[in-house]
Design a protein around this motif. Structure first.
Motif, PDB file in Angstrom:
ATOM      1  N   GLY A 118       0.798  -1.175  -0.015  1.00 39.18           N
ATOM      2  CA  GLY A 118       0.013  -0.141   0.039  1.00 39.18           C
ATOM      3  C   GLY A 118       0.937   1.116  -0.126  1.00 39.18           C
ATOM      4  O   GLY A 118       1.995   1.235   0.143  1.00 39.18           O
ATOM      5  N   LYS A 119      -0.127   2.579   0.131  1.00 35.55           N
ATOM      6  CA  LYS A 119       0.731   3.790  -0.051  1.00 35.55           C
ATOM      7  C   LYS A 119      -0.061   4.523   0.875  1.00 35.55           C
ATOM      8  O   LYS A 119      -1.287   4.726   0.893  1.00 35.55           O
ATOM      9  N   VAL A 120       0.636   5.219   1.942  1.00 33.84           N
ATOM     10  CA  VAL A 120       0.034   6.294   2.672  1.00 33.84           C
ATOM     11  C   VAL A 120      -0.431   7.255   2.011  1.00 33.84           C
ATOM     12  O   VAL A 120       0.076   7.930   1.206  1.00 33.84           O
ATOM     13  N   ILE A 121      -1.724   7.595   2.321  1.00 31.81           N
ATOM     14  CA  ILE A 121      -2.442   8.918   1.506  1.00 31.81           C
ATOM     15  C   ILE A 121      -2.897   9.874   2.570  1.00 31.81           C
ATOM     16  O   ILE A 121      -3.297  10.964   2.413  1.00 31.81           O
ATOM     17  N   LYS A 122      -2.841   9.359   4.053  1.00 28.82           N
ATOM     18  CA  LYS A 122      -3.345  10.262   4.936  1.00 28.82           C
ATOM     19  C   LYS A 122      -2.777  10.102   6.386  1.00 28.82           C
ATOM     20  O   LYS A 122      -2.676   8.720   6.577  1.00 28.82           O
ATOM     21  N   ILE A 123      -2.437  10.748   7.062  1.00 29.44           N
ATOM     22  CA  ILE A 123      -1.854  10.529   8.333  1.00 29.44           C
ATOM     23  C   ILE A 123      -2.979  11.609   9.558  1.00 29.44           C
ATOM     24  O   ILE A 123      -3.113  12.613   9.252  1.00 29.44           O
ATOM     25  N   LYS A 124      -3.089  10.532  10.557  1.00 32.82           N
ATOM     26  CA  LYS A 124      -3.857  11.299  11.643  1.00 32.82           C
ATOM     27  C   LYS A 124      -3.401  12.438  12.231  1.00 32.82           C
ATOM     28  O   LYS A 124      -2.325  12.497  12.483  1.00 32.82           O
ATOM     29  N   ASP A 125      -4.197  13.630  12.245  1.00 37.69           N
ATOM     30  CA  ASP A 125      -3.711  14.945  12.866  1.00 37.69           C
ATOM     31  C   ASP A 125      -3.609  14.572  14.236  1.00 37.69           C
ATOM     32  O   ASP A 125      -4.880  14.947  15.038  1.00 37.69           O
ATOM     33  N   GLU A 126      -2.505  14.358  15.000  1.00 40.10           N
ATOM     34  CA  GLU A 126      -2.371  14.265  16.339  1.00 40.10           C
ATOM     35  C   GLU A 126      -1.193  14.534  16.895  1.00 40.10           C
ATOM     36  O   GLU A 126      -0.191  14.210  16.100  1.00 40.10           O
ATOM     37  N   PRO A 127      -0.805  14.728  18.130  1.00 31.61           N
ATOM     38  CA  PRO A 127       0.886  15.363  18.467  1.00 31.61           C
ATOM     39  C   PRO A 127       1.500  13.959  18.549  1.00 31.61           C
ATOM     40  O   PRO A 127       0.748  12.897  18.679  1.00 31.61           O
ATOM     41  N   TYR A 128       2.636  14.165  18.175  1.00 33.56           N
ATOM     42  CA  TYR A 128       3.604  13.070  17.853  1.00 33.56           C
ATOM     43  C   TYR A 128       4.890  13.178  18.975  1.00 33.56           C
ATOM     44  O   TYR A 128       5.479  14.171  18.556  1.00 33.56           O
ATOM     45  N   THR A 129       4.884  12.308  19.808  1.00 31.43           N
ATOM     46  CA  THR A 129       5.848  12.560  20.709  1.00 31.43           C
ATOM     47  C   THR A 129       6.888  11.208  20.750  1.00 31.43           C
ATOM     48  O   THR A 129       6.684  10.279  20.332  1.00 31.43           O
ATOM     49  N   VAL A 130       8.294  11.798  21.089  1.00 30.86           N
ATOM     50  CA  VAL A 130       9.490  10.835  20.930  1.00 30.86           C
ATOM     51  C   VAL A 130      10.232  11.245  22.075  1.00 30.86           C
ATOM     52  O   VAL A 130      10.365  12.192  22.677  1.00 30.86           O
ATOM     53  N   VAL A 131      10.750  10.014  22.643  1.00 32.83           N
ATOM     54  CA  VAL A 131      11.799  10.082  23.697  1.00 32.83           C
ATOM     55  C   VAL A 131      13.018   9.797  23.197  1.00 32.83           C
ATOM     56  O   VAL A 131      13.280   8.787  22.314  1.00 32.83           O
ATOM     57  N   GLY A 132      14.200  10.565  23.466  1.00 33.31           N
ATOM     58  CA  GLY A 132      15.232  10.385  23.047  1.00 33.31           C
ATOM     59  C   GLY A 132      16.549  11.140  23.836  1.00 33.31           C
ATOM     60  O   GLY A 132      16.233  11.639  24.901  1.00 33.31           O
ATOM     61  N   THR A 133      17.729  11.122  23.244  1.00 34.00           N
ATOM     62  CA  THR A 133      18.882  11.698  23.896  1.00 34.00           C
ATOM     63  C   THR A 133      19.211  13.028  23.031  1.00 34.00           C
ATOM     64  O   THR A 133      19.358  12.934  21.874  1.00 34.00           O
ATOM     65  N   VAL A 134      19.371  14.309  23.691  1.00 29.21           N
ATOM     66  CA  VAL A 134      19.595  15.362  23.247  1.00 29.21           C
ATOM     67  C   VAL A 134      21.247  15.493  22.996  1.00 29.21           C
ATOM     68  O   VAL A 134      21.954  15.130  23.923  1.00 29.21           O
ATOM     69  N   LYS A 135      21.578  15.804  21.871  1.00 25.93           N
ATOM     70  CA  LYS A 135      22.981  15.874  21.346  1.00 25.93           C
ATOM     71  C   LYS A 135      23.260  17.209  20.547  1.00 25.93           C
ATOM     72  O   LYS A 135      22.455  17.871  20.008  1.00 25.93           O
ATOM     73  N   LYS A 136      24.771  17.402  20.621  1.00 30.32           N
ATOM     74  CA  LYS A 136      24.877  18.763  19.987  1.00 30.32           C
ATOM     75  C   LYS A 136      25.508  18.148  18.535  1.00 30.32           C
ATOM     76  O   LYS A 136      25.712  17.307  18.255  1.00 30.32           O
ATOM     77  N   SER A 137      25.162  19.189  17.522  1.00 30.82           N
ATOM     78  CA  SER A 137      25.360  19.019  16.057  1.00 30.82           C
ATOM     79  C   SER A 137      25.456  20.355  15.384  1.00 30.82           C
ATOM     80  O   SER A 137      24.587  21.237  15.251  1.00 30.82           O
ATOM     81  N   ASN A 138      26.597  20.509  14.865  1.00 29.51           N
ATOM     82  CA  ASN A 138      26.925  21.483  14.126  1.00 29.51           C
ATOM     83  C   ASN A 138      26.561  23.004  14.646  1.00 29.51           C
ATOM     84  O   ASN A 138      25.827  23.614  13.951  1.00 29.51           O
ATOM     85  N   GLY A 139      26.907  23.065  15.745  1.00 31.87           N
ATOM     86  CA  GLY A 139      26.513  24.322  16.470  1.00 31.87           C
ATOM     87  C   GLY A 139      25.135  24.501  17.197  1.00 31.87           C
ATOM     88  O   GLY A 139      24.514  25.344  17.860  1.00 31.87           O
ATOM     89  N   GLY A 140      24.300  23.305  16.878  1.00 29.77           N
ATOM     90  CA  GLY A 140      22.867  23.235  17.172  1.00 29.77           C
ATOM     91  C   GLY A 140      22.538  22.238  18.214  1.00 29.77           C
ATOM     92  O   GLY A 140      23.386  21.624  18.821  1.00 29.77           O
ATOM     93  N   ALA A 141      21.392  21.893  18.033  1.00 23.34           N
ATOM     94  CA  ALA A 141      20.953  20.391  19.045  1.00 23.34           C
ATOM     95  C   ALA A 141      19.841  19.853  18.377  1.00 23.34           C
ATOM     96  O   ALA A 141      19.272  20.177  17.267  1.00 23.34           O
ATOM     97  N   ILE A 142      20.149  18.510  18.381  1.00 26.65           N
ATOM     98  CA  ILE A 142      19.148  17.492  17.836  1.00 26.65           C
ATOM     99  C   ILE A 142      18.706  16.540  19.081  1.00 26.65           C
ATOM    100  O   ILE A 142      19.248  16.534  20.245  1.00 26.65           O
ATOM    101  N   LEU A 143      17.662  15.818  18.521  1.00 27.77           N
ATOM    102  CA  LEU A 143      17.273  14.594  19.562  1.00 27.77           C
ATOM    103  C   LEU A 143      17.289  13.420  18.806  1.00 27.77           C
ATOM    104  O   LEU A 143      16.819  13.344  17.686  1.00 27.77           O
ATOM    105  N   VAL A 144      18.229  12.535  19.095  1.00 31.23           N
ATOM    106  CA  VAL A 144      18.396  11.068  18.650  1.00 31.23           C
ATOM    107  C   VAL A 144      17.497  10.218  19.447  1.00 31.23           C
ATOM    108  O   VAL A 144      17.689   9.902  20.486  1.00 31.23           O
ATOM    109  N   PRO A 145      16.356   9.749  18.891  1.00 29.99           N
ATOM    110  CA  PRO A 145      15.183   8.847  19.180  1.00 29.99           C
ATOM    111  C   PRO A 145      15.583   7.723  19.792  1.00 29.99           C
ATOM    112  O   PRO A 145      16.480   7.129  19.119  1.00 29.99           O
ATOM    113  N   ASP A 146      14.970   7.244  20.865  1.00 25.18           N
ATOM    114  CA  ASP A 146      15.329   5.675  21.257  1.00 25.18           C
ATOM    115  C   ASP A 146      14.715   4.938  20.423  1.00 25.18           C
ATOM    116  O   ASP A 146      15.431   3.651  20.102  1.00 25.18           O
TER     117      ASP A 146
END
Length: 202
Positions: A118-146
């Motif tokens: 199949g092919k995704v044609i629509k995504i449910k409109d709801e908050p998407y939360t992720v747990v991960g580790t904060v890391k530095k990257s190119n002078g900024g910040a990223i979250l690397v998800p678990d």
């Protein structure tokens, strides 16, 4: 039908739609409480239990060659739509920005050897939360998800909420850009403050 609550009404609507697609006016003949009917239909369509066909009638997804369910994405990029009638394979090219654990509506595009694709044609409109580790990257910040099936998430300065490199954090997505760019999010909660010596504040 008198005295139905919203959940009971939703089940009754699904039973009616097993037979035929019906317009709002046709459903209203069976369920005269217009406000409650509209509330139930809004909920059913938001969760993809019901879709609207080209003539504006309500019907079950299967009547239009569609299936709905939760996405289970693999580290390799492809995914499966988890469905009670059998899982549907979705190539990474057909995810259309959908992420692991999201509720999606999928169009069946092929089927062979007992496996639907199949092919995704629509995504449910709801908050998407992720747990991960904060890391530095190119002078900024990223979250690397678990969850390794979820891509790295960029944390703009205003969305870091005092998080430090090494912190375990709960993040919510704020932007899903076009293909090739990083997801963006903001930290909702720091779950475990980093206590290592020399950790930089981002």
């Amino acid at each position: 039908m008198i005295g139905l609550n919203t959940e009971e009404l939703k089940n009754e609507i699904l039973s009616f739609l097993l037979k035929n697609a019906l317009s709002f006016e046709e459903l209203l003949l069976h369920f005269p409480d217009k406000a409650l009917l509209r509330q139930a239909l809004n909920s059913l369509t938001a969760d993809f239990y019901v879709v609207i066909d080209k003539s504006g009638r309500f019907c079950l997804p299967e009547a239009m060659g569609l299936k709905s369910g939760v996405l289970q994405q693999k580290r390799q990029g492809y995914a499966f739509l988890l469905h009670k009638d059998g899982d549907v394979l979705i190539d990474k090219r057909n995810l259309n920005g959908a992420l692991n654990r999201q509720t999606v509506l999928v169009k069946i595009i092929s089927g062979s050897h007992g496996r639907l694709e199949g092919k995704v044609i629509k995504i449910k409109d709801e908050p998407y939360t992720v747990v991960g580790t904060v890391k530095k990257s190119n002078g900024g910040a990223i979250l690397v998800p678990d969850d390794r099936a979820v891509p790295v998430i960029k944390l703009p300065r205003k969305g870091r909420n005092a998080a430090k490199a090494g912190d375990k954090a709960l993040c919510v997505l704020t932007r899903v850009p076009k293909r090739g760019a990083l997801l963006e999010g903001k930290v909702l909660e720091i779950l475990g403050a980093s206590d290592k010596p020399g950790v930089d504040v981002l």
